[in-house]
Scaffold this motif. Structure first.
Motif, PDB file in Angstrom:
ATOM      1  N   ALA A 148       0.185   4.141   2.511  1.00 25.71           N
ATOM      2  CA  ALA A 148       0.360   3.960   3.956  1.00 25.71           C
ATOM      3  C   ALA A 148       1.759   4.390   4.372  1.00 25.71           C
ATOM      4  O   ALA A 148       2.726   4.275   3.604  1.00 25.71           O
ATOM      5  N   GLY A 159       0.055  -0.742   5.316  1.00 27.25           N
ATOM      6  CA  GLY A 159      -1.324  -0.422   5.650  1.00 27.25           C
ATOM      7  C   GLY A 159      -2.036  -1.578   6.324  1.00 27.25           C
ATOM      8  O   GLY A 159      -1.508  -2.219   7.239  1.00 27.25           O
ATOM      9  N   CYS A 209      -5.247  -4.494   1.074  1.00 27.79           N
ATOM     10  CA  CYS A 209      -4.982  -3.114   1.482  1.00 27.79           C
ATOM     11  C   CYS A 209      -6.258  -2.276   1.522  1.00 27.79           C
ATOM     12  O   CYS A 209      -6.311  -1.269   2.229  1.00 27.79           O
ATOM     13  N   ASP A 268       0.860  -1.192   0.000  1.00 30.84           N
ATOM     14  CA  ASP A 268       0.000   0.000   0.000  1.00 30.84           C
ATOM     15  C   ASP A 268       0.889   1.232   0.000  1.00 30.84           C
ATOM     16  O   ASP A 268       1.406   1.654   1.039  1.00 30.84           O
TER      17      ASP A 268
END
Length: 481
Positions: free
Chosen positions: A408, A413, A438, A405
């Motif tokens: 993030a 994440g 995610c 992700d």
């Protein structure tokens, strides 16, 4: 040296402490569905976690999702089903990208020592490359060469000199001698030769946490000493982890490695004097091949012996020799594609740029002759769920979900996965995968197994006609590509 078992004297504050508040609501829902033990008393489980890379929150989420391991009230890792003969494998890459290096390594080593016949730890490239610290942090020359072997025509690298010149300009230093410190050399090593940017400050944060201090009270020198001692001392947490490691493990028809099984690797043993250097154009790979007729078990045992001998070699010479070689060079070579002539089971992978290449048919035939039905590994990022490649004889399971992700802060994440092998006897096993994507959606499926463990998703691990790969089956019957 190699016969010494490190004692690992870590302060009480280094013990793991698990808080349920770290679990997302989605993960809690997945976990609540797993409270019942698997059906059938004859089935045992093999749990696999890999590539935590110092991310302590991710490590905790992986353990919480597992049916095989969990934390007790003291924060110690334990088997979740004490009356079953379950087993656990950690796939390597403990360190580098979060403030959890020390705590994760310490708990894995303690768990291994409590259950030496049921717990296996694999050596990853981010674990082995720490052997570089003792020699490279002991020198003062500004114009050192690039310490990592590169391919011909590799793009320009950030040299130590250019790194220090930038630091000097930022700090208003009059010359490089003011910034040519061990702390800055370590920052350069981590950021520009180990792809571990931020690791220096992550270590400061973890040291402060373990000692109950403010972060600004942990000096640069203390951070440097922590990195050096972790491998230089025989009770250092990196050395202790490596001491307990294997390169490969075979359990009930499943082969566990960190990277993969590349072409020409099966049956090959690296030379003990292999250098951690970029090979010259036209150079040939050294080493030996096991005799014709050997079995896969012979090769796995020989590779694990090679690891132990390499660690012994490192202990014999932790600093530079006059020819700029050092102990453990052969093990460092296994962290490098060029130095190992692309034969390393630590760093070679079927995943290239996130997409798989076809497994070598000779490798697959070798694995099948050895009774291997699947290879489980980490190392190369595979997106926000494990990436399965199912072939006629062997299935390949890639489990490194770093960079799942990009939005993030930790590049992971919500993403977390549990990869487990459900076994019903030596020749019967089935892969079980579940976790969270995610975007927060969950998945929970098995792959078709033997007659005793029938069922499972027929489509996961297959490539569609338009080139997409099926990665996971979702609860509504749809598939994640």
């Amino acid at each position: 040296g190699a016969n010494f078992v490190p004692r690992l004297p870590i302060p009480r504050s280094a013990r793991l402490r698990f808080s349920s508040s770290l679990v997302t609501s989605n993960m809690g829902a997945v976990w609540s569905s797993l409270q019942e033990a698997p059906s059938g008393n004859s089935k045992t489980l093999i749990g696999f976690i890999t590539d935590c890379e110092g991310n302590f929150d991710y490590w905790q989420k992986c353990v919480e999702l597992s049916r095989v391991v969990g934390f007790n009230d003291a924060g110690e890792l334990q088997f979740s089903r004490p009356h079953e003969a379950d087993r656990f494998v950690f796939g390597g890459d403990v360190f580098d990208k979060g403030p959890g290096d020390i705590r994760i390594a310490v708990e894995l080593v303690r768990f291994k020592r409590r259950h030496p016949e049921r717990v296996w730890l694999l050596a990853g490239n981010r674990d082995l490359n720490k052997l570089r610290f003792t020699a490279e942090l002991a020198e003062e020359d500004v114009d050192v060469g690039q310490p990592v072997p590169l391919y011909p025509r590799a793009p320009p690298q950030v040299s130590l000199r250019s790194f220090l010149e930038k630091r000097a300009a930022e700090e208003g230093a009059k010359d490089l001698s003011a910034v040519n410190t061990k702390a800055n050399r370590l920052r350069w090593i981590l950021e520009h030769t180990m792809t571990a940017g931020g690791a220096f400050e992550h270590r400061r944060k973890e040291l402060a946490l373990l000692e109950g201090q403010a972060e600004d009270s942990v000096t640069d020198d203390a951070v440097v000493q922590s990195f050096v001692d972790s491998v230089a001392k025989e009770d250092g947490f990196v050395w202790s982890y490596l001491f307990e490691c294997s390169f490969a493990v075979v359990l009930d028809g499943t082969l566990f490695v960190h990277g993969g099984i590349p072409k020409d690797a099966p049956g090959w043993l690296p030379p003990p004097d292999m250098r951690y250097l970029s090979p010259k154009e036209g150079a040939s790979c050294g080493g030996t091949n096991l005799p014709e007729g050997h079995n896969l078990g012979d090769w796995v045992a020989a590779m694990n012996d090679f690891l132990k001998e390499g660690l012994k070699n490192f202990r014999e010479q932790t600093s530079w020799r006059s020819d700029r070689s050092r102990g453990g060079e052969a093990l460092l070579s296994m962290t490098s594609s060029p130095a190992s002539f692309q034969r390393s089971i630590v760093v070679e992978s079927l995943l290239q740029g996130g997409m798989p290449v076809d497994p070598d048919p000779n490798v697959e035939a070798y694995l099948a002759r050895g009774g291997i039905v699947r290879v489980i590994c980490g190392h190369k990022p595979c997106g926000d769920s494990p990436f399965v490649i199912r072939r006629q004889q062997v299935e390949y399971v890639h489990c490194d979900t770093t960079y799942s992700d990009s939005t993030a802060r930790d590049k992971r994440g919500n993403c977390v996965a549990a990869v487990e092998v459900e076994c019903a006897g030596q020749a019967s096993s089935q892969l079980c995968i579940r976790g969270i994507l995610c975007d927060g959606r969950s998945y929970d499926f098995t792959l078709p197994g033997s007659e005793q463990l029938a069922g499972g998703s027929e489509f996961v691990g297959r490539q569609l006609q338009d080139g997409w790969w099926v990665k996971a089956k979702l609860p509504d019957g749809s598939y994640h590509l």
